[in-house]
Each structure stands twice: as C-alpha cells, then as structure tokens.
Write an enzyme that holds these catalytic residues in place. Sequence first.
Site, mmCIF file in Angstrom:
data_model
loop_
_atom_site.group_PDB
_atom_site.id
_atom_site.type_symbol
_atom_site.label_atom_id
_atom_site.label_comp_id
_atom_site.label_asym_id
_atom_site.label_seq_id
_atom_site.Cartn_x
_atom_site.Cartn_y
_atom_site.Cartn_z
ATOM 1 C CD GLU A 35 -6.529 6.173 9.542
ATOM 2 O OE1 GLU A 35 -5.292 6.160 9.578
ATOM 3 O OE2 GLU A 35 -7.208 5.496 8.739
ATOM 4 C CD GLN A 36 -7.809 5.523 4.094
ATOM 5 O OE1 GLN A 36 -7.937 6.137 3.057
ATOM 6 N NE2 GLN A 36 -7.340 4.289 4.137
ATOM 7 N NE ARG A 109 0.088 -6.500 12.852
ATOM 8 C CZ ARG A 109 0.866 -5.842 12.009
ATOM 9 N NH1 ARG A 109 0.597 -4.614 11.657
ATOM 10 N NH2 ARG A 109 1.925 -6.420 11.485
ATOM 11 C CE1 TYR A 215 3.505 -12.221 17.787
ATOM 12 C CE2 TYR A 215 4.891 -13.149 16.064
ATOM 13 C CZ TYR A 215 4.029 -12.169 16.506
ATOM 14 O OH TYR A 215 3.660 -11.135 15.666
ATOM 15 C CG ASP A 293 4.441 -0.505 5.433
ATOM 16 O OD1 ASP A 293 5.576 -0.687 5.934
ATOM 17 O OD2 ASP A 293 3.534 -1.355 5.475
HETATM 18 C C1 LIG Z 1 2.060 -10.631 8.010
HETATM 19 C C2 LIG Z 1 2.782 -9.395 8.502
HETATM 20 C C3 LIG Z 1 3.511 -9.447 9.680
HETATM 21 C C4 LIG Z 1 4.229 -8.334 10.123
HETATM 22 N N1 LIG Z 1 4.939 -8.407 11.289
HETATM 23 C C5 LIG Z 1 5.652 -7.342 11.714
HETATM 24 C C6 LIG Z 1 6.393 -7.411 12.954
HETATM 25 O O1 LIG Z 1 6.357 -8.426 13.665
HETATM 26 N N2 LIG Z 1 7.118 -6.318 13.342
HETATM 27 C C7 LIG Z 1 7.163 -5.171 12.583
HETATM 28 O O2 LIG Z 1 7.853 -4.210 12.988
HETATM 29 N N3 LIG Z 1 6.464 -5.068 11.412
HETATM 30 C C8 LIG Z 1 5.710 -6.129 10.972
HETATM 31 N N4 LIG Z 1 4.974 -6.022 9.818
HETATM 32 C C9 LIG Z 1 5.016 -4.762 9.050
HETATM 33 C C10 LIG Z 1 4.088 -3.703 9.634
HETATM 34 O O3 LIG Z 1 2.788 -4.226 9.797
HETATM 35 C C11 LIG Z 1 4.024 -2.470 8.738
HETATM 36 O O4 LIG Z 1 5.318 -2.131 8.287
HETATM 37 C C12 LIG Z 1 3.451 -1.284 9.521
HETATM 38 O O5 LIG Z 1 2.148 -1.580 9.970
HETATM 39 C C13 LIG Z 1 3.442 -0.031 8.644
HETATM 40 O O6 LIG Z 1 2.922 1.020 9.400
HETATM 41 P P1 LIG Z 1 2.529 2.396 8.685
HETATM 42 O O7 LIG Z 1 1.990 3.268 9.767
HETATM 43 O O8 LIG Z 1 3.665 2.877 7.849
HETATM 44 O O9 LIG Z 1 1.372 2.009 7.636
HETATM 45 P P2 LIG Z 1 -0.093 1.429 7.902
HETATM 46 O O10 LIG Z 1 -0.121 0.529 9.070
HETATM 47 O O11 LIG Z 1 -0.535 0.889 6.590
HETATM 48 O O12 LIG Z 1 -0.957 2.701 8.286
HETATM 49 C C14 LIG Z 1 -1.331 3.647 7.321
HETATM 50 C C15 LIG Z 1 -2.557 4.393 7.814
HETATM 51 O O13 LIG Z 1 -2.835 5.453 6.887
HETATM 52 C C16 LIG Z 1 -4.218 5.497 6.620
HETATM 53 N N5 LIG Z 1 -4.393 6.112 5.296
HETATM 54 C C17 LIG Z 1 -4.168 5.546 4.082
HETATM 55 N N6 LIG Z 1 -4.431 6.433 3.088
HETATM 56 C C18 LIG Z 1 -4.830 7.584 3.697
HETATM 57 C C19 LIG Z 1 -5.212 8.862 3.206
HETATM 58 N N7 LIG Z 1 -5.238 9.135 1.901
HETATM 59 N N8 LIG Z 1 -5.551 9.822 4.107
HETATM 60 C C20 LIG Z 1 -5.520 9.572 5.459
HETATM 61 N N9 LIG Z 1 -5.157 8.365 5.971
HETATM 62 C C21 LIG Z 1 -4.802 7.396 5.100
HETATM 63 C C22 LIG Z 1 -4.649 4.033 6.682
HETATM 64 O O14 LIG Z 1 -6.041 3.922 6.908
HETATM 65 C C23 LIG Z 1 -3.811 3.522 7.862
HETATM 66 O O15 LIG Z 1 -4.456 3.711 9.103
HETATM 67 C C24 LIG Z 1 4.225 -7.118 9.362
HETATM 68 C C25 LIG Z 1 3.470 -7.046 8.185
HETATM 69 C C26 LIG Z 1 2.741 -8.179 7.765
HETATM 70 C C27 LIG Z 1 1.945 -8.068 6.483
#
Ligand SMILES: Cc1cc2nc3c(=O)[nH]c(=O)nc-3n(C[C@H](O)[C@H](O)[C@H](O)COP(=O)(O)OP(=O)(O)OC[C@H]3O[C@@H](n4cnc5c(N)ncnc54)[C@H](O)[C@@H]3O)c2cc1C
Length: 402
Positions: A35-36, A109, A215, A293
């Site tokens: 993790e960065q 979260r 909620y 994502d």
């Molecule tokens: C307003 C809002 C409401 C939402 N509500 C919901 C909900 O109710 N239910 C639901 O299921 N989803 C919801 N989502 C979507 C959800 O938040 C995201 O889809 C989810 O957090 C994605 O998770 P992830 O681990 O793929 O990415 P992220 O959460 O973006 O995590 C990526 C991680 O990688 C790290 N990183 C980035 N680049 C590097 C690098 N080069 N080297 C090492 N580490 C790195 C970052 O620091 C971060 O910790 C919502 C989103 C928003 C904006």
Amino acid sequence: MAEGGISAAVIGGGIGGLSAALSLLGAGLDVHVYEQASEISEVGAGIQVSPNASRILHGLGLAEELAAMGVQPLAWHQRRWDDGRTLLRTPLGNRMVEAFGCPHYQTHRADLVSALLDAMPAHCVHVGHRLVGLTERDSRVDATFANGARANVDLLVGAAGIHSTTREVLLGPQSAHFTGCVAYRGLVPAELLRHLELEVTSEVWMGPGGHFVRYFVQSERLVNFVAIVEEDTWTRESWTDRGEIADALAAFEGWHPQVRSILQAVDETFVWALHDRLPLESWTRGQVTLLGDACHAMLPFMAQGAAQAIEDGATLAACLAGCERAEIPDALRRYESVRRPRATRLQELSAANKIRFHLPDGPEQEQRDAEMAGGSTDWSINAVAWLYGHDARLLPEQASAA
Ligand SMILES: Cc1cc2nc3c(=O)[nH]c(=O)nc-3n(C[C@H](O)[C@H](O)[C@H](O)COP(=O)(O)OP(=O)(O)OC[C@H]3O[C@@H](n4cnc5c(N)ncnc54)[C@H](O)[C@@H]3O)c2cc1C
C-alpha cells in the site's frame, strides 16, 4: 498445490486489495499487500455491504465483526424529493437473510477496513510502498516501489483503485471519465437528528438533477449521507475537496425539510467528483491481473463498487486454488472471463441510474414511479436476486452443480 506455494503481490490496501489478499491466503497462496500510504485507512463515510459481499466476508471469518459494526436497515425507502411521498419500500433486515442467506449491512468504511486489516497476518502488509514499475520475465513479475524496495513474485494483482499504476502499465494511460455528478458526503451524530425520528432504513430521495441517500452506521450512532448533484465540469485539481455546506444546501433548495435538516446538521462535508471508466477490453496479461476500481470503476448508484471488488477477489481465489505455476496465465484469463460480464453489467446499470434517479418531474418520472410502485424495477427483492443471490466463490460449473 504448487511446491512452496504460489507467491502473489497485491498492489493496494483498499477494500478490494485486502479482501482479495484474504481470499488468496485462504486458497493457499503466499500473499503480500503493498500500500502506498503510510497507514491503511479509509475516508470518514459509510458503505453498504450487500449480501453478495457479506457472504464472502462471512466466509473470510468476519461474520462477528460485521454483526458488531454493521447496521441492518429495516427497509429500502425510495421517496420523492419535495413531498417525501414513498415511491418504493422494500423490507430488508431478516427478509434479506431469508432470501439470500446473508445480511445487508451498512457500515463505516474505516471499521470495515480495520476488520479486513486485522484479519491479515501483520507481516504480509507493507505500507509506504508505492508501486512505480513492473516487468514480467520468465513467468515471474518484478515489482518496483518508490522507496527502492522490490518484490519478485509468480503473480501480481493490481488493486490500486481508479488511478491504478498497474492498469497503466498493462493498458497504457487512459484518463478516467468525469460522470457529471459530484457527491457531498458527511456523517452526522444521530442525537442531533433525534427530532426527525428517522427510521433505521436506507433512504434514497430522488429529484430533478440529483438524489440524496442516508442511512445509519456505527450501531446507529451516526447518520451517513451522500448528496449527489449534477455539475457540468469539475475544475478543481483534486478529485475530492472540503465542501461548503452552504453549496450543498443551495443545490438542495426546495427539497423536503428532512433532507435539508440533515445537511444543516453536519459539521463538515467533503465533495467528490464522481468518475468512472468505460468497460475495459482486457484485465489481464500473463501473470498480471486487475481487480476492483482499477478495472471497473463505476458510479455508486447501485452501491456495488466495493462489493464487486470483494467478489473479484473471491473468484480470483477460486480460479487459482490448486493451480500449478504454469497454469497461472490460464487461471487469470478464466477469472477475467467469469468476472468481466458481471462487472460490466453493473457499470452500465450504475450509469443508467444516473438518468433514472435524476429525472425532472414529468411523464418519464411518472412512468418510473409507476414501475417502482409495481415493484418491477430497482431494489425490490425479486429484481435484485441475480445480484445479491450470487456466490462469487463458486465458478459457474460449481454453482450449477451446487
Ligand atoms: C460516494 C460513494 C459511495 C459509495 N458507496 C458504495 C457502497 O455503498 N457500496 C459499495 O460496494 N461501493 C460503494 N462505493 C464504491 C467503492 O467505494 C469503491 O468501488 C471501492 O472503494 C473500490 O475499492 P478498491 O480497493 O478497488 O480501490 P480503492 O478503495 O481506491 O483502494 C486503492 C488503494 O490502492 C492504493 N494505491 C493507489 N496507487 C498505489 C500504488 N501505485 N502503489 C500502492 N498502492 C496504491 C490507494 O492508496 C488505496 O489504498 C462508493 C463510492 C463513492 C464515491
């Protein structure tokens, strides 16, 4: 199982990366998360954990933690923006458990991320490691980090979110797409809203050009809201910024007093530009793949971004379980072929909800409301069975045999 275990680097310690790491550990892989940030944390906001995700988290041993941290809403309540009239009310709580075998939770979260982190062996999580490059050679992946560290592994999983470096290395630079929506988010102590006598429901208020979700989280101590409005452009440098409560109130001028009272009660609000990506043609190359994502960022209008990331990790683990090293590229292609259609469908449905939720009052809105009253769309239990009943830990042939 391959001798010595397949080694995997998961890039990104978000909900997607941590839950994938736990799923992969469960499948017998030797997994490390990079993790960065200097510590693993999450924004101060709520998240809905639907049964398709809670099923997997239960399987990872987090049932007790989820029950302690999560609020189970009694119902989804979809309402009209001005007079508060009910458009659709779907019972949740026990009905979800009866229908799908697992609860629908609403959590903070940070609580979810710390439960995932606590479940990981501490020596497998490396903070302060920002991936800056990767090369593939002789069926191995060499990852390099900004702090000078390196990792040489059999398999690399890019779970670094919408800005993913891994995706850029695999597919070249592509900018994320501004969806024309911004979200004001905030948490309000429930005691400040006692006079509103809020039900423990998940409410979605729909109106012209915007919608408002609220909620409870943290044992009903906090009320989480997400207030979405349409804007033509996002001119700020950062994708997230401290928001002005006055701007949020102005955007929700004329909305029901309950919506406005919640906005008025918040101490600070953050405003997010909502971005997504068009479905990608491919998530995988050789020993490298993507999840969450990084490969299927979507609007949050099905509350499924994180749930799909959790599903990705579970299916990836199912594809890799029992694999030999030489079989990794085939397993990753299998993972992508199972996951991509479902994630793409959710990206499309989330984008379509922007239009459906934000219809101006008029004939189309009346037709939408009539369909909702008939329970044929949206979040009625029957309409979401394909989504919430899914068990991503099973590959299609296992699911049909089950
Ligand atoms: C307003 C809002 C409401 C939402 N509500 C919901 C909900 O109710 N239910 C639901 O299921 N989803 C919801 N989502 C979507 C959800 O938040 C995201 O889809 C989810 O957090 C994605 O998770 P992830 O681990 O793929 O990415 P992220 O959460 O973006 O995590 C990526 C991680 O990688 C790290 N990183 C980035 N680049 C590097 C690098 N080069 N080297 C090492 N580490 C790195 C970052 O620091 C971060 O910790 C919502 C989103 C928003 C904006």
